[in-house]
Design a protein around this motif. Structure first.
Motif, short mmCIF file in Angstrom:
data_model
loop_
_atom_site.label_atom_id
_atom_site.label_comp_id
_atom_site.label_asym_id
_atom_site.label_seq_id
_atom_site.Cartn_x
_atom_site.Cartn_y
_atom_site.Cartn_z
N ALA A 1 -2.68 -0.01 7.75
CA ALA A 1 -4.03 -0.02 7.20
C ALA A 1 -4.92 -1.03 7.93
CB ALA A 1 -3.98 -0.35 5.71
N ALA B 1 -6.05 -5.34 0.70
CA ALA B 1 -4.86 -6.05 1.14
C ALA B 1 -5.21 -7.22 2.04
CB ALA B 1 -3.91 -5.09 1.85
N ASP C 1 -9.19 6.36 1.94
CA ASP C 1 -8.47 5.54 0.97
C ASP C 1 -7.65 4.45 1.67
OD1 ASP C 1 -9.52 7.20 -0.93
OD2 ASP C 1 -7.67 8.30 -1.31
N THR C 2 -7.13 4.78 2.85
CA THR C 2 -6.37 3.80 3.61
C THR C 2 -7.25 2.63 4.04
OG1 THR C 2 -4.87 5.52 4.41
CG2 THR C 2 -4.92 3.45 5.65
N ILE D 1 0.85 -1.19 0.00
CA ILE D 1 0.00 0.00 0.00
C ILE D 1 0.89 1.23 0.00
CG2 ILE D 1 -1.70 1.36 1.29
CD1 ILE D 1 -2.72 -1.27 2.51
N LEU E 1 -1.40 -1.04 -4.14
CA LEU E 1 -2.63 -0.32 -3.86
C LEU E 1 -2.25 1.14 -3.63
CD1 LEU E 1 -3.80 -3.14 -1.52
CD2 LEU E 1 -5.08 -2.48 -3.58
N CYS F 1 -3.16 4.79 -2.92
CA CYS F 1 -4.17 5.71 -2.39
C CYS F 1 -3.93 7.10 -2.97
CB CYS F 1 -4.06 5.78 -0.87
SG CYS F 1 -4.31 4.21 -0.03
N ILE G 1 -6.98 4.12 -5.90
CA ILE G 1 -8.12 4.24 -4.99
C ILE G 1 -8.32 5.71 -4.61
CG2 ILE G 1 -8.93 3.72 -2.64
CD1 ILE G 1 -7.37 1.04 -2.90
N ALA H 1 -7.89 0.49 0.87
CA ALA H 1 -6.67 -0.24 0.52
C ALA H 1 -6.42 -1.37 1.51
CB ALA H 1 -5.48 0.72 0.50
#
Length: 241
Positions: free
Chosen positions: A182, A163, A155-156, A9, A142, A144, A29, A159
């Motif tokens: 995350a 994940a 967004d976190t 991420i 991923l 963000c 994302i 993601a």
């Protein structure tokens, strides 16, 4: 791990160079609102969508027959046909049209992903995006969109969900602290993401009246079975996922 695929991420486009792996799949994302708007527009018939980093380039696309969408700091730009609300992109307004879009954060993430295989992901196409990711062989980043090159909560969370679900399967692994960050946020948020986001983010709490309908739309899961795929400088529907 032989043949296993690494998952990572990146919390902001500004950090992308530090997370990039050659040949990785980039999953862009921007939950509130760019990727949610892009997916909605494509599901409602947009022929292609061109993410553009700056306002002038987006307006110039009109000369090539595009309709244009744009926002800065949540507000629709003057002279543009659309803002960045997914609710604007109805079939009657977008079907069979080429769209150029510029936003504060999301289109900056697509700019960072140029030259790589990249898709747009959100909750509204979560299952379809997961299937596309699973069908490939590349490592997965991923990405963000964040907020003005800084990390954001929404967004976190998304993601982290991608994940977590990927790493629950055989064939995926991670060596990244970003995943742990995350996942801790996911655990704290529980089942009510929107309540957690508004309680935790002064930025979004202050914009709730402006964004509340878009937020409600963005929090719906699996309402579209479309995956926008970046081909050259345009997003088009992925043919297989």
């Amino acid at each position: 791990m032989k043949n296993a695929r690494h998952v990572d991420i990146c919390f902001s486009p500004a950090l992308h160079a530090n997370y990039h792996r050659e040949g990785n799949l980039v999953v862009v994302i921007d939950l509130f609102r760019a990727t949610t708007a892009i997916i909605t527009a494509m599901a409602n018939g947009a022929k292609s969508i061109k993410p553009v980093a700056d306002i002038e380039s987006a307006l110039a696309c009109r000369d090539n027959g595009f309709v244009v969408a744009g926002e800065r700091n949540g507000h629709k730009l003057a002279e543009f046909d659309f803002g960045n609300s997914p609710l604007e992109f109805t079939t009657g307004r977008i079907q069979n049209k080429d769209l150029a879009i510029t936003t504060t954060n999301g289109t900056q993430a697509f700019a960072a992903a140029q030259g790589q295989e990249a898709i747009a992901a959100a909750l509204i196409n979560y299952k379809a995006a997961m299937q596309y990711i699973q069908s490939g062989k590349q490592d997965v980043l991923l990405l963000c969109s964040g907020w003005t090159n800084k990390m954001n909560i929404e967004d976190t969370l998304l993601a982290g969900k991608f994940a977590r679900d990927l790493l629950a399967e055989a064939g995926f692994y991670s060596t990244s602290d970003s995943i742990a960050i995350a996942e801790a946020m996911l655990e704290a948020a529980g089942s009510n993401w929107l309540e957690f986001i508004l309680d935790s983010s002064p930025r979004l709490k202050g914009k709730y009246e402006l964004l509340k309908d878009d937020m409600a739309w963005a929090m719906r899961q699996d309402i579209f079975n479309v995956v926008p795929l970046l081909k050259n400088d345009r997003l088009v529907p992925a043919s297989e996922y």
